[in-house]
Motif scaffolding. Structure first.
Motif, PDB file in Angstrom:
ATOM      1  N   GLY A  70      33.054  43.007  46.662  1.00 29.11           N
ATOM      2  CA  GLY A  70      33.967  43.655  45.725  1.00 29.11           C
ATOM      3  C   GLY A  70      35.422  43.495  46.091  1.00 29.11           C
ATOM      4  O   GLY A  70      36.302  43.997  45.382  1.00 29.11           O
ATOM      5  N   LYS A  71      35.714  42.805  47.186  1.00 27.75           N
ATOM      6  CA  LYS A  71      37.095  42.666  47.636  1.00 27.75           C
ATOM      7  C   LYS A  71      37.813  41.574  46.843  1.00 27.75           C
ATOM      8  O   LYS A  71      37.228  40.548  46.479  1.00 27.75           O
ATOM      9  CB  LYS A  71      37.127  42.330  49.125  1.00 27.75           C
ATOM     10  CG  LYS A  71      36.664  43.482  50.021  1.00 27.75           C
ATOM     11  CD  LYS A  71      36.798  43.107  51.494  1.00 27.75           C
ATOM     12  CE  LYS A  71      36.374  44.268  52.378  1.00 27.75           C
ATOM     13  NZ  LYS A  71      36.476  43.922  53.822  1.00 27.75           N
ATOM     14  N   GLU A  72      39.102  41.797  46.610  1.00 25.88           N
ATOM     15  CA  GLU A  72      39.900  40.815  45.891  1.00 25.88           C
ATOM     16  C   GLU A  72      40.043  39.534  46.693  1.00 25.88           C
ATOM     17  O   GLU A  72      40.214  39.565  47.924  1.00 25.88           O
ATOM     18  CB  GLU A  72      41.286  41.379  45.579  1.00 25.88           C
ATOM     19  CG  GLU A  72      42.165  40.416  44.783  1.00 25.88           C
ATOM     20  CD  GLU A  72      43.551  40.968  44.499  1.00 25.88           C
ATOM     21  OE1 GLU A  72      44.324  40.249  43.825  1.00 25.88           O
ATOM     22  OE2 GLU A  72      43.852  42.089  44.951  1.00 25.88           O
ATOM     23  N   ILE A  73      39.965  38.398  46.015  1.00 24.75           N
ATOM     24  CA  ILE A  73      40.203  37.099  46.621  1.00 24.75           C
ATOM     25  C   ILE A  73      41.658  36.722  46.388  1.00 24.75           C
ATOM     26  O   ILE A  73      42.111  36.616  45.241  1.00 24.75           O
ATOM     27  CB  ILE A  73      39.274  36.028  46.027  1.00 24.75           C
ATOM     28  CG1 ILE A  73      37.816  36.356  46.339  1.00 24.75           C
ATOM     29  CG2 ILE A  73      39.622  34.642  46.557  1.00 24.75           C
ATOM     30  CD1 ILE A  73      36.817  35.484  45.615  1.00 24.75           C
ATOM     31  N   THR A  74      42.395  36.551  47.469  1.00 29.67           N
ATOM     32  CA  THR A  74      43.820  36.222  47.359  1.00 29.67           C
ATOM     33  C   THR A  74      44.143  34.832  47.904  1.00 29.67           C
ATOM     34  O   THR A  74      45.171  34.257  47.556  1.00 29.67           O
ATOM     35  CB  THR A  74      44.672  37.259  48.108  1.00 29.67           C
ATOM     36  OG1 THR A  74      44.223  37.336  49.466  1.00 29.67           O
ATOM     37  CG2 THR A  74      44.530  38.631  47.457  1.00 29.67           C
ATOM     38  N   ASP A  75      43.246  34.296  48.742  1.00 24.68           N
ATOM     39  CA  ASP A  75      43.461  32.985  49.326  1.00 24.68           C
ATOM     40  C   ASP A  75      42.683  31.948  48.523  1.00 24.68           C
ATOM     41  O   ASP A  75      41.471  31.792  48.676  1.00 24.68           O
ATOM     42  CB  ASP A  75      42.997  32.973  50.791  1.00 24.68           C
ATOM     43  CG  ASP A  75      43.321  31.657  51.500  1.00 24.68           C
ATOM     44  OD1 ASP A  75      43.829  30.730  50.817  1.00 24.68           O
ATOM     45  OD2 ASP A  75      43.059  31.559  52.709  1.00 24.68           O
ATOM     46  N   PHE A  76      43.396  31.241  47.651  1.00 28.71           N
ATOM     47  CA  PHE A  76      42.739  30.273  46.777  1.00 28.71           C
ATOM     48  C   PHE A  76      42.531  28.920  47.461  1.00 28.71           C
ATOM     49  O   PHE A  76      42.017  27.986  46.845  1.00 28.71           O
ATOM     50  CB  PHE A  76      43.558  30.077  45.495  1.00 28.71           C
ATOM     51  CG  PHE A  76      43.425  31.229  44.509  1.00 28.71           C
ATOM     52  CD1 PHE A  76      42.743  32.394  44.847  1.00 28.71           C
ATOM     53  CD2 PHE A  76      43.977  31.145  43.255  1.00 28.71           C
ATOM     54  CE1 PHE A  76      42.619  33.446  43.942  1.00 28.71           C
ATOM     55  CE2 PHE A  76      43.867  32.184  42.335  1.00 28.71           C
ATOM     56  CZ  PHE A  76      43.177  33.344  42.683  1.00 28.71           C
ATOM     57  N   SER A  77      42.899  28.807  48.713  1.00 34.26           N
ATOM     58  CA  SER A  77      42.685  27.550  49.434  1.00 34.26           C
ATOM     59  C   SER A  77      41.275  27.453  50.005  1.00 34.26           C
ATOM     60  O   SER A  77      40.845  26.377  50.420  1.00 34.26           O
ATOM     61  CB  SER A  77      43.708  27.402  50.568  1.00 34.26           C
ATOM     62  OG  SER A  77      43.478  28.375  51.582  1.00 34.26           O
ATOM     63  N   LYS A  78      40.548  28.558  50.012  1.00 31.91           N
ATOM     64  CA  LYS A  78      39.203  28.596  50.586  1.00 31.91           C
ATOM     65  C   LYS A  78      38.176  28.838  49.489  1.00 31.91           C
ATOM     66  O   LYS A  78      38.145  29.917  48.899  1.00 31.91           O
ATOM     67  CB  LYS A  78      39.100  29.704  51.629  1.00 31.91           C
ATOM     68  CG  LYS A  78      40.047  29.552  52.808  1.00 31.91           C
ATOM     69  CD  LYS A  78      39.929  30.735  53.748  1.00 31.91           C
ATOM     70  CE  LYS A  78      40.892  30.596  54.920  1.00 31.91           C
ATOM     71  NZ  LYS A  78      40.815  31.795  55.830  1.00 31.91           N
ATOM     72  N   PRO A  79      37.326  27.852  49.200  1.00 32.40           N
ATOM     73  CA  PRO A  79      36.279  28.063  48.195  1.00 32.40           C
ATOM     74  C   PRO A  79      35.365  29.218  48.590  1.00 32.40           C
ATOM     75  O   PRO A  79      35.145  29.470  49.779  1.00 32.40           O
ATOM     76  CB  PRO A  79      35.519  26.731  48.183  1.00 32.40           C
ATOM     77  CG  PRO A  79      36.490  25.741  48.732  1.00 32.40           C
ATOM     78  CD  PRO A  79      37.318  26.484  49.736  1.00 32.40           C
ATOM     79  N   ASN A  80      34.868  29.915  47.583  1.00 26.85           N
ATOM     80  CA  ASN A  80      33.998  31.073  47.820  1.00 26.85           C
ATOM     81  C   ASN A  80      32.892  31.059  46.783  1.00 26.85           C
ATOM     82  O   ASN A  80      33.151  31.220  45.588  1.00 26.85           O
ATOM     83  CB  ASN A  80      34.813  32.368  47.733  1.00 26.85           C
ATOM     84  CG  ASN A  80      33.992  33.608  48.068  1.00 26.85           C
ATOM     85  OD1 ASN A  80      32.775  33.632  47.919  1.00 26.85           O
ATOM     86  ND2 ASN A  80      34.667  34.646  48.534  1.00 26.85           N
ATOM     87  N   LYS A  81      31.664  30.878  47.238  1.00 28.04           N
ATOM     88  CA  LYS A  81      30.532  30.809  46.331  1.00 28.04           C
ATOM     89  C   LYS A  81      30.359  32.088  45.528  1.00 28.04           C
ATOM     90  O   LYS A  81      29.837  32.078  44.404  1.00 28.04           O
ATOM     91  CB  LYS A  81      29.259  30.514  47.119  1.00 28.04           C
ATOM     92  CG  LYS A  81      28.012  30.356  46.254  1.00 28.04           C
ATOM     93  CD  LYS A  81      26.799  30.011  47.093  1.00 28.04           C
ATOM     94  CE  LYS A  81      25.570  29.824  46.203  1.00 28.04           C
ATOM     95  NZ  LYS A  81      24.373  29.482  47.012  1.00 28.04           N
ATOM     96  N   ASN A  82      30.798  33.191  46.061  1.00 29.52           N
ATOM     97  CA  ASN A  82      30.614  34.497  45.425  1.00 29.52           C
ATOM     98  C   ASN A  82      31.803  34.912  44.559  1.00 29.52           C
ATOM     99  O   ASN A  82      31.850  36.051  44.089  1.00 29.52           O
ATOM    100  CB  ASN A  82      30.371  35.571  46.494  1.00 29.52           C
ATOM    101  CG  ASN A  82      29.140  35.274  47.328  1.00 29.52           C
ATOM    102  OD1 ASN A  82      28.087  34.942  46.800  1.00 29.52           O
ATOM    103  ND2 ASN A  82      29.274  35.374  48.653  1.00 29.52           N
ATOM    104  N   ALA A  83      32.752  34.019  44.372  1.00 27.30           N
ATOM    105  CA  ALA A  83      33.933  34.366  43.571  1.00 27.30           C
ATOM    106  C   ALA A  83      33.529  34.630  42.130  1.00 27.30           C
ATOM    107  O   ALA A  83      32.792  33.863  41.516  1.00 27.30           O
ATOM    108  CB  ALA A  83      34.956  33.251  43.633  1.00 27.30           C
ATOM    109  N   THR A  84      34.027  35.725  41.590  1.00 26.13           N
ATOM    110  CA  THR A  84      33.755  36.071  40.200  1.00 26.13           C
ATOM    111  C   THR A  84      34.939  36.843  39.635  1.00 26.13           C
ATOM    112  O   THR A  84      35.875  37.208  40.371  1.00 26.13           O
ATOM    113  CB  THR A  84      32.457  36.905  40.088  1.00 26.13           C
ATOM    114  OG1 THR A  84      32.088  37.037  38.708  1.00 26.13           O
ATOM    115  CG2 THR A  84      32.631  38.293  40.688  1.00 26.13           C
TER     116      THR A  84
END
Length: 456
Positions: A70-84
């Motif tokens: 549930g944490k915000e993703i702020t670093d767009f340089s690192k791919p994240n499979k769970n990004a939604t």
């Protein structure tokens, strides 16, 4: 003496009883309206619109988050499979959110309140900032749940309505980032979406070669606004073609309404279901097109006829509460919010633009009073039918759910409020208001040019 007093006492009782009976008789003759039969005012409508806006905004922070933490993703340089995308109405890439954003743009113009349009720039900025990262994730991990359908458009629902709102946003803020997304949507609608041999937009769902009246709204506003954006006649021509060719299959002259859907298997003997919101989508599409279509376009009068005849039929089908029913011709189905709001908007719009007679004004007012009664204190819109497929039985339509979470109601309510503000401020009319507690008093819209004020 006693006899005289008795007579006087009797006469006093008789007069009192007569007065009481007269009072009771008058009270019984004054109509009781379950939805207030009263004249709305502009300030009260603006207050309701702002309440809906604040509630709608509050449903999502518009962020990318990790679905597991549930944490915000702020670093767009690192791919994240769970990004939604953070859940909530105001983060959705959906056609219903497109209606809301178009309504926000319109309300900003009508009221001068720029907070409405700020939602457009905020949302589309969020989308365009997030797209490269989401594309990178999808390339590495494949399609993930909870991510916008913009990345893999497969239906008009994925792009038409929200694309129309994006064009309106671009025409105001001139943000060049919008153009790339607009072009993706145009390529899909103009060149990739399945069409019948005559060019009518269609789908193979639920039956082979099906035409849905809903798809009029999923395409015509986008094509119309592409005409505004580019000045190219081909977009207007395609929009007109969609309205008229869908009407050839779906509009029923005897009822002056649209059947929800048609498919090639049943053809001329397709069963007919006059679902409220689907008829609303048709009217909203025609209103969008008529608002900018050149006056000399050969299809204009045919579309005006469809618009006017539908309004005539709908006025007769309006429930005594001011609502319309989920199945328009079945008054034992529930009264439904989204279609009531759309019809209120379409009638008020028709009067304001001069497409229909001003005598329909009271239908719009009672429609607004009904719509207003479904906006809750926190700004949520209640009583909206859930998303509905093109079905072939009454039972399905009768028992569709309704909820504040059915987002199909928010945009129509906002549009209805905006157009009612314009109607109440229209300088062409004097509006006769009903007298409170009157036995016989109603609304009348009168043209000032026909009833000039006497010189003083």
């Amino acid at each position: 003496m006693n006899t005289t007093r008795s007579i006087l006492f009797f006469l006093t009782l008789l007069c009192a009883g007569t007065r009481l009976m007269a009072q009771e008789d008058v009270a019984g003759r004054v109509p009781f309206y379950p939805i207030p039969y009263e004249f709305p005012n502009v300030d009260s409508i603006k207050t309701v619109m702002d309440r809906v806006r604040v509630y709608y905004e509050s449903t999502s922070p518009q962020k990318l988050v990790d679905a597991t933490t549930g944490k915000e993703i702020t670093d767009f340089s690192k791919p994240n499979k769970n990004a939604t995308v953070s859940p909530g109405f105001s983060s959705e890439w959906t056609y219903t959110h497109g209606v809301v954003l178009s309504a926000f743009s319109y309300l900003s113009d009508v009221t001068g309140d720029k907070r409405f349009f700020a939602d457009n720039t905020r949302f589309y900025g969020f989308v365009e900032k997030s797209l490269p990262y989401l594309r990178q994730n999808e390339a590495q991990f494949g399609r993930q749940p909870g991510v916008w359908s913009l990345l893999h458009i497969g239906a008009l629902d994925d792009c038409g309505s929200i694309g129309a709102a994006l064009i309106k946003t671009y025409l105001k803020d001139k943000n060049q980032d919008h153009l790339a997304v607009i072009n993706i949507i145009n390529e899909y609608i103009s060149n990739k979406q399945f069409r019948l041999d005559d060019g009518t937009l269609a789908r193979h769902r639920p039956q082979y070669k099906s035409v849905w009246v809903d798809d009029m709204y999923m395409s015509v506003p986008f094509l119309t606004n592409m005409g505004v954006l580019t000045g190219e006649k081909k977009f207007y021509d395609d929009a007109v073609k969609q309205v008229l060719q869908m009407a050839d299959r779906l509009y029923v002259p005897q009822t002056e309404l649209f059947d929800h859907g048609w498919n090639v298997n049943s053809g001329d003997y397709d069963p007919r279901f006059y679902w409220g919101r689907a008829n609303g989508w048709a009217l909203m599409s025609m209103a969008e097109l008529l608002g900018v279509l050149p006056k000399d376009h050969p299809g204009r009068n045919k579309i005006l006829h469809l618009y006017r005849s539908m309004i005539r039929s709908l006025a007769n089908l309006q429930d005594g509460t001011g609502f319309w029913h989920n199945l328009l011709d079945r008054n034992d189905t529930y009264t439904e919010t989204s279609c009531t709001a759309i019809f209120t908007y379409a009638i008020a719009k028709g009067i304001n633009e001069g497409w229909i007679s001003h005598v329909y004004g009271p239908v719009a007012i009672t429609g607004w009073n009904a719509t207003n009664s479904r906006v809750l204190a926190n700004g949520a819109v209640d009583g909206t039918c859930e998303g509905t497929t093109f079905a072939h039985d009454n039972t399905y339509y009768y028992y569709r759910g309704k909820s504040v979470d059915a987002t199909h109601g928010y945009g129509p309510v906002l549009y209805a409020g905006a157009e009612m503000i314009k109607l109440l401020q229209n300088p062409k009319f004097d509006i006769v208001k009903p007298k409170p507690n009157s036995i016989n008093s109603t609304f009348h819209f009168r043209l000032k040019s026909e009833f000039p004020q006497e010189a003083k």
